[in-house]
Write a protein that holds these residues in place. Structure first.
Motif, PDB file in Angstrom:
ATOM      1  N   LEU A 210      49.951  43.403  34.232  1.00 53.32           N
ATOM      2  CA  LEU A 210      49.927  44.101  35.469  1.00 53.32           C
ATOM      3  C   LEU A 210      51.521  43.996  36.273  1.00 53.32           C
ATOM      4  O   LEU A 210      52.156  44.460  36.904  1.00 53.32           O
ATOM      5  CB  LEU A 210      48.727  44.190  35.847  1.00 53.32           C
ATOM      6  N   GLY A 211      51.925  42.997  35.596  1.00 53.94           N
ATOM      7  CA  GLY A 211      53.534  42.307  36.383  1.00 53.94           C
ATOM      8  C   GLY A 211      53.412  42.166  37.796  1.00 53.94           C
ATOM      9  O   GLY A 211      52.183  41.428  37.909  1.00 53.94           O
ATOM     10  N   PRO A 212      54.199  41.808  38.245  1.00 55.72           N
ATOM     11  CA  PRO A 212      54.272  41.037  39.244  1.00 55.72           C
ATOM     12  C   PRO A 212      53.000  41.627  40.632  1.00 55.72           C
ATOM     13  O   PRO A 212      53.436  42.938  40.558  1.00 55.72           O
ATOM     14  CB  PRO A 212      55.972  41.310  40.141  1.00 55.72           C
ATOM     15  N   ASP A 213      52.709  41.324  41.172  1.00 59.59           N
ATOM     16  CA  ASP A 213      51.784  41.498  42.549  1.00 59.59           C
ATOM     17  C   ASP A 213      50.768  42.774  42.064  1.00 59.59           C
ATOM     18  O   ASP A 213      50.123  43.147  42.876  1.00 59.59           O
ATOM     19  CB  ASP A 213      53.002  42.468  43.058  1.00 59.59           C
ATOM     20  N   ASP A 214      50.391  42.419  41.048  1.00 59.73           N
ATOM     21  CA  ASP A 214      49.343  42.508  40.360  1.00 59.73           C
ATOM     22  C   ASP A 214      47.852  42.765  41.033  1.00 59.73           C
ATOM     23  O   ASP A 214      48.101  41.931  41.903  1.00 59.73           O
ATOM     24  CB  ASP A 214      48.617  41.832  39.262  1.00 59.73           C
ATOM     25  N   PRO A 215      47.135  43.270  41.258  1.00 58.32           N
ATOM     26  CA  PRO A 215      46.332  44.395  41.922  1.00 58.32           C
ATOM     27  C   PRO A 215      44.688  43.214  42.208  1.00 58.32           C
ATOM     28  O   PRO A 215      43.962  42.852  42.454  1.00 58.32           O
ATOM     29  CB  PRO A 215      45.844  44.984  42.173  1.00 58.32           C
ATOM     30  N   ILE A 216      44.767  42.039  40.771  1.00 56.38           N
ATOM     31  CA  ILE A 216      43.457  41.762  41.136  1.00 56.38           C
ATOM     32  C   ILE A 216      43.803  39.969  41.547  1.00 56.38           C
ATOM     33  O   ILE A 216      44.463  39.420  41.684  1.00 56.38           O
ATOM     34  CB  ILE A 216      43.672  41.002  39.006  1.00 56.38           C
ATOM     35  N   ARG A 217      42.475  39.952  42.350  1.00 59.58           N
ATOM     36  CA  ARG A 217      42.560  38.720  43.197  1.00 59.58           C
ATOM     37  C   ARG A 217      41.127  37.628  42.624  1.00 59.58           C
ATOM     38  O   ARG A 217      40.516  38.535  42.374  1.00 59.58           O
ATOM     39  CB  ARG A 217      42.134  39.017  45.050  1.00 59.58           C
ATOM     40  N   ILE A 219      38.591  35.244  43.932  1.00 56.32           N
ATOM     41  CA  ILE A 219      38.171  34.881  44.919  1.00 56.32           C
ATOM     42  C   ILE A 219      37.177  33.480  44.615  1.00 56.32           C
ATOM     43  O   ILE A 219      36.707  33.383  43.696  1.00 56.32           O
ATOM     44  CB  ILE A 219      37.079  35.477  45.240  1.00 56.32           C
ATOM     45  N   ARG A 220      37.552  32.352  45.618  1.00 56.71           N
ATOM     46  CA  ARG A 220      37.192  31.147  45.602  1.00 56.71           C
ATOM     47  C   ARG A 220      35.851  30.534  44.994  1.00 56.71           C
ATOM     48  O   ARG A 220      35.402  31.526  46.138  1.00 56.71           O
ATOM     49  CB  ARG A 220      38.283  29.913  46.008  1.00 56.71           C
ATOM     50  N   ASN A 221      35.164  30.352  44.266  1.00 60.03           N
ATOM     51  CA  ASN A 221      33.609  29.849  43.828  1.00 60.03           C
ATOM     52  C   ASN A 221      33.080  31.353  43.931  1.00 60.03           C
ATOM     53  O   ASN A 221      32.198  31.193  43.941  1.00 60.03           O
ATOM     54  CB  ASN A 221      33.606  28.715  45.172  1.00 60.03           C
ATOM     55  N   GLU A 222      34.058  32.050  43.663  1.00 57.10           N
ATOM     56  CA  GLU A 222      33.156  33.355  43.554  1.00 57.10           C
ATOM     57  C   GLU A 222      33.346  34.760  42.363  1.00 57.10           C
ATOM     58  O   GLU A 222      32.722  34.868  41.641  1.00 57.10           O
ATOM     59  CB  GLU A 222      32.560  34.171  44.723  1.00 57.10           C
ATOM     60  N   GLY A 223      34.908  34.632  42.643  1.00 52.13           N
ATOM     61  CA  GLY A 223      34.986  35.130  40.999  1.00 52.13           C
ATOM     62  C   GLY A 223      36.241  36.108  41.201  1.00 52.13           C
ATOM     63  O   GLY A 223      37.355  35.362  41.660  1.00 52.13           O
ATOM     64  N   TYR A 224      36.219  37.550  40.795  1.00 54.24           N
ATOM     65  CA  TYR A 224      37.399  37.740  40.653  1.00 54.24           C
ATOM     66  C   TYR A 224      37.370  39.668  41.717  1.00 54.24           C
ATOM     67  O   TYR A 224      35.882  39.570  42.253  1.00 54.24           O
ATOM     68  CB  TYR A 224      38.090  37.976  40.133  1.00 54.24           C
ATOM     69  N   MET A 225      38.386  39.969  42.393  1.00 55.57           N
ATOM     70  CA  MET A 225      37.972  41.073  43.588  1.00 55.57           C
ATOM     71  C   MET A 225      39.568  42.003  43.192  1.00 55.57           C
ATOM     72  O   MET A 225      40.383  41.838  43.153  1.00 55.57           O
ATOM     73  CB  MET A 225      38.505  40.887  44.444  1.00 55.57           C
ATOM     74  N   PHE A 226      39.439  43.346  42.831  1.00 57.03           N
ATOM     75  CA  PHE A 226      40.240  44.226  42.787  1.00 57.03           C
ATOM     76  C   PHE A 226      40.855  44.818  43.560  1.00 57.03           C
ATOM     77  O   PHE A 226      40.222  45.601  44.241  1.00 57.03           O
ATOM     78  CB  PHE A 226      39.704  45.245  41.477  1.00 57.03           C
ATOM     79  N   ALA A 227      42.018  44.192  44.072  1.00 53.78           N
ATOM     80  CA  ALA A 227      42.370  45.404  45.839  1.00 53.78           C
ATOM     81  C   ALA A 227      42.836  46.684  45.662  1.00 53.78           C
ATOM     82  O   ALA A 227      42.506  46.945  47.664  1.00 53.78           O
ATOM     83  CB  ALA A 227      43.765  43.930  46.330  1.00 53.78           C
TER      84      ALA A 227
END
Length: 233
Positions: A210-217, A219-227
Motif C-alpha cells: 500500500l505504501g506510505p500512509d497506508d490506511p491500516i492502523r 490498535i494496541r492490545n486489540e488488533g487492527y483497524m482500516f481507517a
C-alpha cells in the motif's frame, strides 16, 4: 468531498483567477488547493500528494517552466499549463518540457475541467489502471479480477491469496477494530493453518504494497483497524 476525489493544486499569482478555477474544480468533485507561487506549491506538496497541477506559465520569481522541470519525475503529478501569452512557441516549449496539456488564458473553466479529467484518465490508463470490478479507498484501488492493489499515479502490485483475503476482510468492515482472530475468521483461505500463523506477516506485507500512509492502523492490545471508507464499483 469523497475519499477518492482527485487532488488538484492550482498555482497562479492571479488571486482572482486562482480562486475562480479552484472553486469551479471543487464544485465538480475535486479536492483542490491553491498556491500563489512555486514556494507555496512546494510547501503544500510537502504535506500531501497531488494528482495534477494547474500551472501558470508567467509568474514572478520562479516561472512555470522552471517549476514544470522540477515536477517532471517518475510518479510526479500531471501538469496542465496556462499562459496569457498564447504564443505557439510557449505551448510547444511547455509540451516539450513535459506538460500533459496546455491552455491559453483566459480559458473556459468547463474546457479546463474536461482537460483535467482527460489527463487524469490518460495517466490512470498508462499506469495500468483496473479494467474490472474494483473497490476504492482513498488513493488506492483493489482490482477484484486481477487481485492487485494500485495507488493513483503508481503501478499496481499483485497480491497473494492471503493478502487479497485480508485486505477484503478490512474493506468489508472499514473503520472498525478487528482482532487477529476476527481477521483470520473473516479471511480464511485455501490454507487456513498457514493463514493463521502468518496474519501479522501478511498485514506487514500488505502495508508495504500500500505504501506510505497506508490506511491500516494497529490498535494496541486489540488488533487492527482500516481507517478509510470504501467505495465498490
Amino acid at each position: 468531498m469523497g475519499e477518492t476525489a482527485p487532488r488538484i493544486i492550482v498555482v497562479d499569482d492571479d488571486a482572482d483567477l486562482r480562486t475562480l478555477i479552484a472553486d469551479f474544480l471543487s464544485s465538480n468533485g475535486m479536492d483542490v488547493a491553491s498556491a500563489g507561487n512555486g514556494a507555496e506549491m512546494d510547501a503544500l506538496m510537502a504535506e500531501r500528494r497531488f494528482d495534477l497541477v494547474v500551472l501558470d506559465l508567467m509568474m514572478p520569481g520562479e516561472d512555470g517552466l522552471s517549476i514544470l522541470r522540477r515536477l517532471r519525475k517518475p510518479g510526479g503529478p500531471g501538469v496542465i499549463m496556462l499562459s496569457a501569452m498564447g504564443e505557439d512557441t510557449d505551448r510547444i516549449i511547455g509540451l516539450e518540457v513535459g506538460a500533459d496539456d496546455y491552455l491559453p488564458k483566459p480559458c473556459n473553466p468547463r474546457e479546463l475541467l474536461a482537460r483535467v479529467r482527460a489527463v487524469l484518465r490518460r495517466r490512470a490508463e498508462q499506469s495500468g489502471g483496473p479494467t474490472g470490478p474494483v473497490r476504492r479507498f482513498g488513493d488506492w484501488t483493489l482490482d477484484i479480477v486481477e487481485r492487485s492493489v494500485g495507488r493513483l499515479g503508481h503501478p499496481a502490485a499483485p497480491l497473494t491469496d492471503a493478502e487479497f483475503r485480508t485486505l477484503n476482510a478490512f474493506l468489508d468492515r472499514p473503520q472498525r477494530v478487528l482482532t487477529r482472530d476476527q481477521l483470520i475468521e473473516h479471511g480464511k483461505g485455501l490454507d487456513s493453518d498457514v493463514f493463521d500463523r502468518a496474519i501479522d506477516v501478511t498485514i506487514s506485507r500488505l502495508r508495504k504494497k500500500l505504501g506510505p500512509d497506508d490506511p491500516i492502523r494497529t490498535i494496541r492490545n486489540e488488533g487492527y483497524m482500516f481507517a478509510l471508507r470504501v467505495l465498490d464499483e
